[in-house]
Design an enzyme around this catalytic site. Structure first.
Site, PDB file in Angstrom:
ATOM      1  N   GLY A  12      57.842  59.901  22.880  1.00 15.94           N
ATOM      2  CA  GLY A  12      57.335  61.069  22.221  1.00 15.94           C
ATOM      3  C   GLY A  12      56.374  61.805  23.266  1.00 15.94           C
ATOM      4  N   ASP A  14      53.098  62.305  23.540  1.00 24.15           N
ATOM      5  CA  ASP A  14      51.936  61.662  24.035  1.00 24.15           C
ATOM      6  C   ASP A  14      52.349  60.557  24.771  1.00 24.15           C
ATOM      7  OD1 ASP A  14      50.582  63.389  22.487  1.00 24.15           O
ATOM      8  OD2 ASP A  14      49.655  61.745  21.319  1.00 24.15           O
ATOM      9  N   ALA A  82      53.832  54.803  18.438  1.00 24.08           N
ATOM     10  CA  ALA A  82      55.000  54.860  17.770  1.00 24.08           C
ATOM     11  C   ALA A  82      54.641  54.797  16.298  1.00 24.08           C
ATOM     12  CB  ALA A  82      55.856  53.704  18.118  1.00 24.08           C
ATOM     13  N   SER A 126      44.509  59.218  13.238  1.00 24.75           N
ATOM     14  CA  SER A 126      44.759  60.551  12.965  1.00 24.75           C
ATOM     15  C   SER A 126      43.550  61.323  12.114  1.00 24.75           C
ATOM     16  CB  SER A 126      46.053  61.025  11.962  1.00 24.75           C
ATOM     17  OG  SER A 126      46.144  62.072  11.629  1.00 24.75           O
ATOM     18  N   GLU A 128      43.967  63.339   9.953  1.00 23.48           N
ATOM     19  CA  GLU A 128      44.474  63.712   8.683  1.00 23.48           C
ATOM     20  C   GLU A 128      43.669  62.744   7.637  1.00 23.48           C
ATOM     21  OE1 GLU A 128      47.213  65.762   7.129  1.00 23.48           O
ATOM     22  OE2 GLU A 128      47.077  66.824   9.073  1.00 23.48           O
ATOM     23  N   TYR A 150      51.387  59.590   5.099  1.00 26.06           N
ATOM     24  CA  TYR A 150      51.161  59.576   6.747  1.00 26.06           C
ATOM     25  C   TYR A 150      49.626  59.091   6.907  1.00 26.06           C
ATOM     26  CZ  TYR A 150      50.138  61.073  11.335  1.00 26.06           C
ATOM     27  OH  TYR A 150      49.760  61.176  12.760  1.00 26.06           O
ATOM     28  N   ARG A 185      56.101  69.157  22.480  1.00 31.06           N
ATOM     29  CA  ARG A 185      55.870  68.930  20.886  1.00 31.06           C
ATOM     30  C   ARG A 185      57.502  68.824  20.449  1.00 31.06           C
ATOM     31  NH1 ARG A 185      52.340  66.388  16.951  1.00 31.06           N
ATOM     32  NH2 ARG A 185      51.228  67.859  15.891  1.00 31.06           N
TER      33      ARG A 185
HETATM   34  P1  NDP Z   1      56.176  62.069  18.608  1.00 35.60           P
HETATM   35  O1  NDP Z   1      56.712  62.216  17.229  1.00 35.60           O
HETATM   36  O2  NDP Z   1      56.212  63.098  19.787  1.00 35.60           O
HETATM   37  O3  NDP Z   1      56.620  60.454  19.060  1.00 35.60           O
HETATM   38  C1  NDP Z   1      56.409  59.468  18.185  1.00 35.60           C
HETATM   39  C2  NDP Z   1      57.224  58.324  18.749  1.00 35.60           C
HETATM   40  O4  NDP Z   1      56.982  57.266  17.809  1.00 35.60           O
HETATM   41  C3  NDP Z   1      58.266  58.286  19.499  1.00 35.60           C
HETATM   42  O5  NDP Z   1      58.388  57.791  20.571  1.00 35.60           O
HETATM   43  C4  NDP Z   1      59.502  57.742  18.603  1.00 35.60           C
HETATM   44  O6  NDP Z   1      60.474  56.925  19.404  1.00 35.60           O
HETATM   45  C5  NDP Z   1      58.644  56.763  17.551  1.00 35.60           C
HETATM   46  N1  NDP Z   1      58.978  57.047  16.119  1.00 35.60           N
HETATM   47  C6  NDP Z   1      59.359  58.074  15.521  1.00 35.60           C
HETATM   48  N2  NDP Z   1      59.559  57.543  14.318  1.00 35.60           N
HETATM   49  C7  NDP Z   1      59.583  56.274  14.268  1.00 35.60           C
HETATM   50  C8  NDP Z   1      59.685  55.371  13.092  1.00 35.60           C
HETATM   51  N3  NDP Z   1      59.896  55.700  11.850  1.00 35.60           N
HETATM   52  N4  NDP Z   1      59.430  54.061  13.479  1.00 35.60           N
HETATM   53  C9  NDP Z   1      59.075  53.614  14.765  1.00 35.60           C
HETATM   54  N5  NDP Z   1      58.823  54.426  15.641  1.00 35.60           N
HETATM   55  C10 NDP Z   1      59.047  55.859  15.568  1.00 35.60           C
HETATM   56  O7  NDP Z   1      54.232  61.879  18.301  1.00 35.60           O
HETATM   57  P2  NDP Z   1      53.190  62.133  19.324  1.00 35.60           P
HETATM   58  O8  NDP Z   1      53.721  61.730  20.791  1.00 35.60           O
HETATM   59  O9  NDP Z   1      52.752  63.404  19.033  1.00 35.60           O
HETATM   60  O10 NDP Z   1      52.067  61.274  18.698  1.00 35.60           O
HETATM   61  C11 NDP Z   1      51.533  59.979  19.278  1.00 35.60           C
HETATM   62  C12 NDP Z   1      50.787  59.192  17.982  1.00 35.60           C
HETATM   63  O11 NDP Z   1      49.680  59.911  17.960  1.00 35.60           O
HETATM   64  C13 NDP Z   1      51.639  58.949  16.730  1.00 35.60           C
HETATM   65  O12 NDP Z   1      51.367  57.682  16.429  1.00 35.60           O
HETATM   66  C14 NDP Z   1      50.936  60.167  16.091  1.00 35.60           C
HETATM   67  O13 NDP Z   1      50.975  59.783  14.797  1.00 35.60           O
HETATM   68  C15 NDP Z   1      49.495  60.126  16.602  1.00 35.60           C
HETATM   69  N6  NDP Z   1      49.018  61.413  16.463  1.00 35.60           N
HETATM   70  C16 NDP Z   1      49.533  62.661  16.923  1.00 35.60           C
HETATM   71  C17 NDP Z   1      48.938  63.700  16.537  1.00 35.60           C
HETATM   72  C18 NDP Z   1      49.561  65.259  17.651  1.00 35.60           C
HETATM   73  O14 NDP Z   1      48.984  66.309  17.205  1.00 35.60           O
HETATM   74  N7  NDP Z   1      50.587  64.958  18.414  1.00 35.60           N
HETATM   75  C19 NDP Z   1      47.759  63.877  15.936  1.00 35.60           C
HETATM   76  C20 NDP Z   1      47.214  62.855  15.340  1.00 35.60           C
HETATM   77  C21 NDP Z   1      47.909  61.547  15.611  1.00 35.60           C
HETATM   78  P3  NDP Z   1      61.854  56.402  19.250  1.00 35.60           P
HETATM   79  O15 NDP Z   1      62.462  57.396  18.363  1.00 35.60           O
HETATM   80  O16 NDP Z   1      62.285  56.462  20.694  1.00 35.60           O
HETATM   81  O17 NDP Z   1      61.670  55.015  18.707  1.00 35.60           O
END
Ligand code: NDP
Length: 318
Positions: A12, A14, A82, A126, A128, A150, A185
């Site tokens: 993702g 981050d 994740a 978060s 949120e 969420y 993003r």
């Molecule tokens: P991304 O959506 O860019 O990445 C999410 C990651 O989680 C991916 O590596 C994906 O990996 C994995 N993922 C997605 N769906 C699932 C699922 N259903 N079950 C397990 N793994 C899953 O998120 P960010 O990098 O932006 O965010 C990082 C963390 O910070 C998250 O926990 C997010 O909730 C939190 N956060 C982010 C904010 C933001 O503004 N970016 C704000 C507040 C909190 P793969 O598909 O390869 O398995």
């Protein structure tokens, strides 16, 4: 000996920025994806680090897979990034949301406890969770009022981490993250949807962008700075939860206006509103007070909202 970091959710936004930061600090970095064979490595490729880390398969909600990877990697630091990350999607898939976020966090905590390893755990919370703050900025002592599946899942994970820290003396903490953006993003998020939409209009490939509600207010920051804060939190010998935010609140309307300015276009010519796109229970106003992390760890968000929009439009990664 290089320290080892395990980034759960490395594919993702981050995960990629954090891996880049930790590699620059000399860490050995192992990342995870639910399926390492088919995962989307495009962000790691964009940052030029795909060959500098290894990626293991780990399903956060599957205890066995968490146990296997953590025991194989023997990390000094674990970053739990994740899980389902979209508020909108969580209304469609609430069980998946709860299992991946709350179940995933619990599995990591249990595995570290079961293996009795001294790994430190950062968990991505978060803002949120605070719900609608109105104009009273939330801080680490503000009561949680989650308003989406969420946010409920993130609130559950937050309390799991706090309880394991207290009950078992674990070095585990939650970074309560406000929104943070970058060119990495994913496009399902409204900020990136706006940037990509404006780019297409500029290129003559589209006429308009359609949005649901411009009167939402958020604290937006720059993702590379936020991943540095995650690392900083684990360097403190005293584990604690911190709000990671900029302290500035901006409306989505202003974000959109700036994106059109970046493209040299007028929003009035290309913006369409559609109330069918409104979410069941969206937050209107989310304001944050991140003074604790500045005072205690010396971290502060520096990139302004205008700079963030401009960098996203230009595709500047840092
Ligand atoms: P991304 O959506 O860019 O990445 C999410 C990651 O989680 C991916 O590596 C994906 O990996 C994995 N993922 C997605 N769906 C699932 C699922 N259903 N079950 C397990 N793994 C899953 O998120 P960010 O990098 O932006 O965010 C990082 C963390 O910070 C998250 O926990 C997010 O909730 C939190 N956060 C982010 C904010 C933001 O503004 N970016 C704000 C507040 C909190 P793969 O598909 O390869 O398995």
């Amino acid at each position: 000996m290089a320290r080892t970091a395990l980034i759960v959710g490395v594919t993702g936004q981050d995960g990629a920025y954090l891996a880049h930061h930790l590699l620059a600090l000399g860490y050995r970095v192992v990342g995870t994806s639910r399926d390492a064979q088919t995962s989307n490595s495009s962000r790691l490729v964009r940052l030029g680090i795909q060959d500098s880390i290894s990626v293991a398969s780990l399903a956060p909600n599957d205890f066995r897979s968490v146990l296997k990877v953590v025991s194989d990697v023997a990390p000094d630091e674990v970053y739990n990034l994740a899980g389902q990350t979209s508020v909108g999607l969580s209304f469609e898939q609430p069980v998946e949301c709860m299992e991946s976020i709350a179940g995933g966090t619990l599995n990591l905590l249990e595995v570290i406890r079961y293996l009795q390893i001294p790994a430190r755990l950062f968990s991505a919370g978060s803002s949120e969770c605070f719900g609608d703050t109105r104009e009273e900025p939330a801080n680490e002592t503000t009561a949680l009022h989650p308003q989406s599946p969420y946010a409920v899942a993130k609130a559950t994970a937050y309390w799991q981490v706090a309880n394991y820290r207290k009950a078992y003396g674990m070095h585990a903490c939650t970074g309560i993250l406000a929104n943070h953006e970058s060119p990495l993003r994913p496009t399902r998020f409204v900020t990136q949807k706006i940037i990509q939409g404006v780019r297409k209009i500029k290129a003559g490939e589209a006429e308009k962008i359609t949005l649901g509600n411009l009167e939402i207010w958020r604290d937006w920051g720059w993702a590379p700075e936020y991943t540095q804060a995650m690392h900083l939190m684990l360097q403190s010998d005293q584990p604690d939860d911190f709000l990671i935010a900029s302290g500035r609140t901006t409306s989505l309307r202003d974000f959109v206006e700036r994106a059109f300015v970046a493209a040299g276009l007028r929003s009035a010519d290309h913006l369409e509103l559609d109330t069918a796109m409104l979410r069941p229970n969206d937050l209107d106003y989310s304001a944050m007070n991140p003074s604790k992390i500045e005072l205690q760890l010396g971290w502060k968000a520096h990139t302004t909202i205008d700079q963030i929009v401009d960098k996203m439009y230009a595709g500047e990664l840092f």
